[in-house]
Every structure is written in structure tokens, then in C-alpha cells.
Design a protein around this motif. Structure first.
Motif, PDB file in Angstrom:
ATOM      1  N   GLY A  30       7.483  15.057   0.672  1.00 27.26           N
ATOM      2  CA  GLY A  30       6.997  14.624   1.964  1.00 27.26           C
ATOM      3  C   GLY A  30       6.736  13.121   1.988  1.00 27.26           C
ATOM      4  N   ILE A  31       6.096  12.669   3.069  1.00 29.94           N
ATOM      5  CA  ILE A  31       5.840  11.246   3.280  1.00 29.94           C
ATOM      6  C   ILE A  31       4.366  10.914   3.055  1.00 29.94           C
ATOM      7  CG2 ILE A  31       5.925   9.342   4.938  1.00 29.94           C
ATOM      8  CD1 ILE A  31       8.669  10.326   3.983  1.00 29.94           C
ATOM      9  N   GLY A  32       3.472  11.664   3.702  1.00 32.53           N
ATOM     10  CA  GLY A  32       2.046  11.416   3.545  1.00 32.53           C
ATOM     11  C   GLY A  32       1.684   9.989   3.899  1.00 32.53           C
ATOM     12  N   ARG A  33       0.753   9.431   3.131  1.00 30.40           N
ATOM     13  CA  ARG A  33       0.402   8.018   3.295  1.00 30.40           C
ATOM     14  C   ARG A  33       1.163   7.142   2.310  1.00 30.40           C
ATOM     15  NH1 ARG A  33      -5.039   9.894   3.145  1.00 30.40           N
ATOM     16  NH2 ARG A  33      -5.468   8.570   1.343  1.00 30.40           N
ATOM     17  N   VAL A  34       1.518   7.707   1.154  1.00 32.01           N
ATOM     18  CA  VAL A  34       2.101   6.909   0.078  1.00 32.01           C
ATOM     19  C   VAL A  34       3.473   6.345   0.446  1.00 32.01           C
ATOM     20  CG1 VAL A  34       2.960   7.010  -2.294  1.00 32.01           C
ATOM     21  CG2 VAL A  34       0.803   8.128  -1.699  1.00 32.01           C
ATOM     22  N   LYS A  35       4.315   7.149   1.089  1.00 30.66           N
ATOM     23  CA  LYS A  35       5.683   6.722   1.373  1.00 30.66           C
ATOM     24  C   LYS A  35       5.879   6.288   2.826  1.00 30.66           C
ATOM     25  CE  LYS A  35       7.656   9.707  -2.192  1.00 30.66           C
ATOM     26  NZ  LYS A  35       8.607  10.787  -2.486  1.00 30.66           N
ATOM     27  N   GLN A  36       4.765   6.110   3.506  1.00 32.44           N
ATOM     28  CA  GLN A  36       4.825   5.822   4.940  1.00 32.44           C
ATOM     29  C   GLN A  36       5.604   4.546   5.246  1.00 32.44           C
ATOM     30  OE1 GLN A  36       1.528   3.995   7.529  1.00 32.44           O
ATOM     31  NE2 GLN A  36       1.024   6.180   7.384  1.00 32.44           N
ATOM     32  N   LYS A  37       5.305   3.466   4.560  1.00 29.61           N
ATOM     33  CA  LYS A  37       5.948   2.183   4.845  1.00 29.61           C
ATOM     34  C   LYS A  37       7.453   2.268   4.590  1.00 29.61           C
ATOM     35  CE  LYS A  37       5.621  -2.766   3.742  1.00 29.61           C
ATOM     36  NZ  LYS A  37       6.981  -2.997   3.237  1.00 29.61           N
ATOM     37  N   ALA A  38       7.834   2.843   3.451  1.00 33.02           N
ATOM     38  CA  ALA A  38       9.254   2.960   3.123  1.00 33.02           C
ATOM     39  C   ALA A  38       9.980   3.850   4.117  1.00 33.02           C
ATOM     40  CB  ALA A  38       9.426   3.501   1.702  1.00 33.02           C
ATOM     41  N   PHE A  39       9.307   4.894   4.578  1.00 30.07           N
ATOM     42  CA  PHE A  39       9.903   5.798   5.555  1.00 30.07           C
ATOM     43  C   PHE A  39      10.150   5.090   6.884  1.00 30.07           C
ATOM     44  CE2 PHE A  39       8.729   8.509   9.232  1.00 30.07           C
ATOM     45  CZ  PHE A  39       9.892   9.268   9.304  1.00 30.07           C
ATOM     46  N   VAL A  40       9.138   4.415   7.395  1.00 31.65           N
ATOM     47  CA  VAL A  40       9.251   3.763   8.695  1.00 31.65           C
ATOM     48  C   VAL A  40      10.314   2.670   8.656  1.00 31.65           C
ATOM     49  CG1 VAL A  40       8.023   2.339  10.387  1.00 31.65           C
ATOM     50  CG2 VAL A  40       6.896   4.331   9.389  1.00 31.65           C
ATOM     51  N   GLU A  41      10.401   1.942   7.552  1.00 29.59           N
ATOM     52  CA  GLU A  41      11.400   0.889   7.424  1.00 29.59           C
ATOM     53  C   GLU A  41      12.823   1.437   7.525  1.00 29.59           C
ATOM     54  OE1 GLU A  41       8.967  -2.203   4.477  1.00 29.59           O
ATOM     55  OE2 GLU A  41      10.486  -0.851   3.653  1.00 29.59           O
ATOM     56  N   ARG A  42      13.022   2.667   7.084  1.00 26.25           N
ATOM     57  CA  ARG A  42      14.365   3.243   7.039  1.00 26.25           C
ATOM     58  C   ARG A  42      14.656   4.205   8.187  1.00 26.25           C
ATOM     59  NH1 ARG A  42      12.598   1.967   2.163  1.00 26.25           N
ATOM     60  NH2 ARG A  42      14.113   1.320   0.561  1.00 26.25           N
ATOM     61  N   ALA A  43      13.654   4.551   8.958  1.00 21.61           N
ATOM     62  CA  ALA A  43      13.819   5.590   9.977  1.00 21.61           C
ATOM     63  C   ALA A  43      14.746   5.121  11.092  1.00 21.61           C
ATOM     64  CB  ALA A  43      12.460   5.977  10.552  1.00 21.61           C
ATOM     65  N   ASP A  44      15.584   6.022  11.551  1.00 28.12           N
ATOM     66  CA  ASP A  44      16.397   5.764  12.729  1.00 28.12           C
ATOM     67  C   ASP A  44      15.466   5.575  13.919  1.00 28.12           C
ATOM     68  OD1 ASP A  44      19.021   6.053  14.358  1.00 28.12           O
ATOM     69  OD2 ASP A  44      17.679   7.551  15.243  1.00 28.12           O
TER      70      ASP A  44
END
Length: 481
Positions: free
Chosen positions: A432-446
């Protein structure tokens, strides 16, 4: 320690008045075990811990918190690794522990389905299914402490995804408390139901941001009567992938697991367990742990042995388990490696996936990149070959300062994610994303996908009280209701 604001303390007093008795935990000593996750990396004291016994309890709590503007985070077994279920820093978030909602409501060996409450420990649910000669195939190392609600909320993966799919593929229906306090009863055991939108899919993998799962109906399968396990030594990850392709065709759907372990992982297990001996006469760069299972009359051992014999151009050596005890011991190499890789220290955990055909590139390039930049660190790669999911972890030297360790983690993660991006993969395969991977997720999200996700959040939780700040930052446009 987090310090709650005067406003939060006032809200807590109203909570205690509205929910007396042992429903609410507020004492510092009582909150300790709800304040840190399994990894120990994420620690934060909640405002308090609510422990409902029924979906109606959860609904009443949500309605009260909505009125008083108290943010909530549902919590299961705290085995997640991305900080989703631990209270947010600041001391103002209420943890909703579902541990008391742990009943197995029903098991039907004819429907091959079971209904369990969100707080039921996964292993307990699996044992309940086995009593009816069925198997609940969600399987991973934390199954003795993780809970069904968390499995659903994170769309948990594990060893058997190759054959049975992710948790999403096993959910037939859900019971969910919505952010407005209503209970959506979507529990059912139907295999085919085409009546409009499949609403349960909104909540599976949503990490508690759209609603609180309180029960789930899950698919079961016939309990295997035969299980065969082999550990295979190979010369390269490329050979492991070629062997997987052959095994997938030869063993078809009887192939339950196909786990990749590099030599460094075997050595971690050998160092951790003095009673272990090297599983083969010579060391090999790559190993795969293969499991097949069947409930019918097929000669499963002959099938797996024949598959490995025909792949003698790829297989350097192999050990076939002679029985359950030896099979468990072979699996213990992998489990020990996972448990002891950090040797009690913090380490970087990644959980990435790529198309199965590109997994060898991911491992070779990712490990080479980390070892090239950080030769003093231990880079490990292991994972689930059959679904393209690899855990690439980095263990720093013991003598690094806190800042040096953080810098290493940041740099190594960037190297791994860069390889994942080039290969068209995902930075989160199952954690999942949670708080830890939030920044990396948002940077790559369509952008369109992110916009749709934000719209869903705003519609289902306009006050942003449920697991706010998980998956994406606290979103703009929240209404005051």
C-alpha cells in the motif's frame, strides 16, 4: 510523545461521556501497544483507542466523531509497513481498534465461502476454514497477528497470489461503516452478481480512507490433500524466470508458489540460525522455492520431479522435500531471512512490481544500482516471481549516524524506483501507500487517476475524518458539512 491540544482533550472528554466503560482506552500504559506498528519504524500516540464490539458500535462512534470533528483511523493487527494504521503525529487522532470484532460468523463448504468480522486474525480464519476441509488462501508471514479488515483495506498479497490472486480476488462482499455513520451491508456469497456498480471494490485497498470495513465474505477453496515443495539452485535470475515459465505450463494451476531468493538471503538465514546448514552441496547465486498443491488424485510429486528433470539445462541443483517437516524447513529459510535481515536495526523496505517478463531486469539492475552507489550496505532481493513482485531491501552498516542512514535510505529508494519506472512497474505491489510512500505515489500518479481518487474521497468522506493523510496528502476542497 504527542501532546493533544486543548480542543482534542475537550473532544476526548465528550467521547468518554458518550461511550463509558471499557469501550475507550485513554491511559498512557493502555495506549502503548496501539501506538507502534510491527516494524517499530512508525510510532505515534493516539488521542485514545476505541474498541467497538459490533458494526453498530462503529457506526455510533463515527457519527459522534463526525459531529465533534474528531479524526479517526481504523486499526487491525498493525502488521502494515507504510504507517497507515498508526495514529498521525499530533495526538489528535482516535484509533478504532477492531480487535473485539473477531468472530467467524459462518463457513459454508457448499458455497465455498465464509463470513468473518474485520478483527478476526487471519490464521484463526484459516483454521476455521480448514475444519470444513476448505482453505482460505491468503498466506504470508504475519498471518498469526494480522486481521481480516486490514487484509481487505490494504488488498494484501502474499505467497499464493500466483494461484489464487490478491485479497481483492477473494472478497465476495463487505460490510462497511461509512463516514456519515451509515452501515452498508454488502455481505453476500454470490459468485455472479451483475447489478450495477461493484461497490465493494471501492473499499478494498483504500487503506481506511473511504470507510471502515467491519466484516467480509471470502472465497474458499478445497483443502489440498497433497503439497510438494522443492528448493532449486540456479545460476541467474534469467534462468529462474525461464524455469518459472516452464513450471507454469507443466504444473498449470497446481503451482501454488514460486519464490525467488538470492544467495545473500540464504546467507542471512544461515547466520541467524546456527542449526541451519547450507541446503545444497555448493552455493548458487539464485534460488527458487517452489510449491505445488492439489486436492485430486494427480501424482503431484511425479509432476514436480518431472518438471525439474526436464529443466536440467536450467536447474543446477535441487532439493525435494521428503515430507511436511522438511517442506516446513525449506520454507523456514525464506521466513528466517525476512525476520532477521535487519538484525534488529532499521532498514529500507521496498515492495515493487514490474511485468513478469521484466522481473530479471528489475532484480539485476536494481541490486547493481544500490551496490554500486552503496557498497557498504547489504542489498537483498526476494519475492513472488509468479506475480512480478520483488522486495528490494537495503540494510545499512551498523556504524552510520541517523542522518547518514536517512540519506542512504532516500538515495537507495530513488535508485530502485528509477529502475521500476523505466520498466513500467509499480512502487507498491502489496504493502500500500499509507504515509510512507505518499510523496513518491503522488509524484508518479496519473493526473486523471489522482483527480478521480480525490473526488471519491470528497464524496464519501467530505469531512476528511477517515485516515486523513494516507495515500495522498490531506486534500483540498473538503466541505465543512
Amino acid at each position: 510523545m504527542n501532546v493533544a491540544s486543548p480542543q482534542s482533550l475537550k473532544a476526548l472528554a465528550k467521547l468518554a461521556e458518550a461511550f463509558p466503560g471499557d469501550f475507550l482506552l485513554t491511559a498512557e500504559g493502555d495506549l502503548e501497544r496501539y501506538s507502534r506498528d510491527w516494524s517499530g519504524d512508525h510510532v505515534s500516540r493516539p488521542l485514545a483507542v476505541a474498541r467497538p464490539r459490533t458494526a453498530e458500535d462503529v457506526a455510533a462512534l463515527v457519527r459522534h466523531c463526525r459531529q465533534e470533528r474528531i479524526p479517526l483511523v481504523p486499526q487491525g493487527g498493525l502488521t502494515g509497513l507504510v504507517g497507515a494504521a498508526v495514529a498521525a503525529p499530533g495526538g489528535g487522532e482516535l484509533v478504532v481498534s477492531l480487535e473485539r470484532m473477531n468472530a467467524v460468523r459462518s463457513v459454508s463448504p457448499i458455497d465455498f465461502a465464509m463470513v468473518v468480522e474485520a478483527g478476526c486474525i487471519l490464521e484463526d480464519a484459516k483454521h476455521a476454514a480448514e475444519k470444513h476441509d476448505c482453505v482460505l488462501p491468503i498466506t504470508f508471514g504475519a498471518q498469526g497477528s494480522c486481521r481480516i479488515g486490514g487484509n481487505v483495506a490494504t488488498n494484501a498479497g502474499g505467497f499464493n497470489v500466483l494461484r489464487y490472486g490478491m485479497t481483492r480476488d477473494l472478497v465476495l462482499g463487505l460490510e462497511v461503516v461509512l463516514a456519515d455513520g451509515r452501515i452498508w451491508n454488502g455481505l453476500k456469497v454470490l459468485r455472479k452478481d451483475n447489478r450495477g456498480y461493484d461497490l465493494k471494490q471501492l473499499f478494498i485497498g483504500s487503506e481506511g480512507t473511504l470507510g471502515i470495513v467491519t466484516a467480509a465474505s471470502l472465497k474458499l477453496f478445497p483443502k489440498p490433500t497433497q503439497v510438494e515443495v522443492a528448493l532449486v539452485g540456479l545460476r541467474s535470475v534469467e534462468d529462474a524466470m525461464l524455469l518459472f515459465a516452464r513450471a507454469r505450463r507443466e504444473c498449470s494451476d497446481l503451482l501454488t508458489a514460486f519464490e525467488l531468493i538470492l544467495r545473500e538471503g540464504i546467507e542471512v538465514a544461515l547466520r541467524a540460525r546456527p542449526d541451519f546448514t547450507d541446503p545444497m552441496d555448493a552455493p548458487y547465486p539464485v534460488y527458487v522455492l517452489i510449491e505445488t498443491s492439489a486436492a485430486g488424485r494427480v501424482d503431484l510429486r511425479a509432476l514436480l520431479e518431472g518438471c525439474l528433470a526436464e529443466a536440467d539445462d536450467l536447474v543446477a541443483d535441487a532439493v525435494m522435500a521428503s515430507g511436511k517437516a522438511q517442506a516446513d524447513r525449506l520454507w523456514l529459510f525464506r521466513e528466517t531471512m525476512v525476520e532477521r535481515q535487519g538484525n534488529g536495526r532499521r532498514y529500507l523496505r521496498t515492495d515493487v512490481s514490474v511485468p513478469i517478463s521484466r522481473l530479471a531486469e528489475l532484480v539485476d539492475q536494481g541490486v547493481a544500482a544500490v551496490r554500486g552507489r552503496y557498497p557498504e550496505a547489504l542489498a537483498l532481493a526476494y519475492g513472488h516471481v509468479g506475480d512480478g513482485n520483488v522486495h528490494m531491501n537495503v540494510i545499512p552498516p551498523a556504524d552510520l549516524s541517523l542522518q547518514q542512514t536517512e540519506d542512504l535510505f532516500h538515495g537507495a529508494e530513488a535508485l530502485i524506483f528509477d529502475v521500476v519506472d523505466r520498466l513500467g512497474g509499480s512502487i507498491s505491489a502489496e504493502h500500500g501507500i499509507g504515509r510512507v510512500k505518499q510523496k513518491a505515489f503522488v509524484e508518479r500518479a496519473d493526473p486523471v487517476a489522482l483527480d478521480l481518487a480525490m473526488r471519491l474521497k470528497n464524496v464519501l468522506d467530505p469531512g476528511h475524518l477517515l485516515s486523513s493523510g494516507r495515500i495522498f496528502p490531506s486534500l483540498p476542497g473538503a466541505s465543512d458539512e
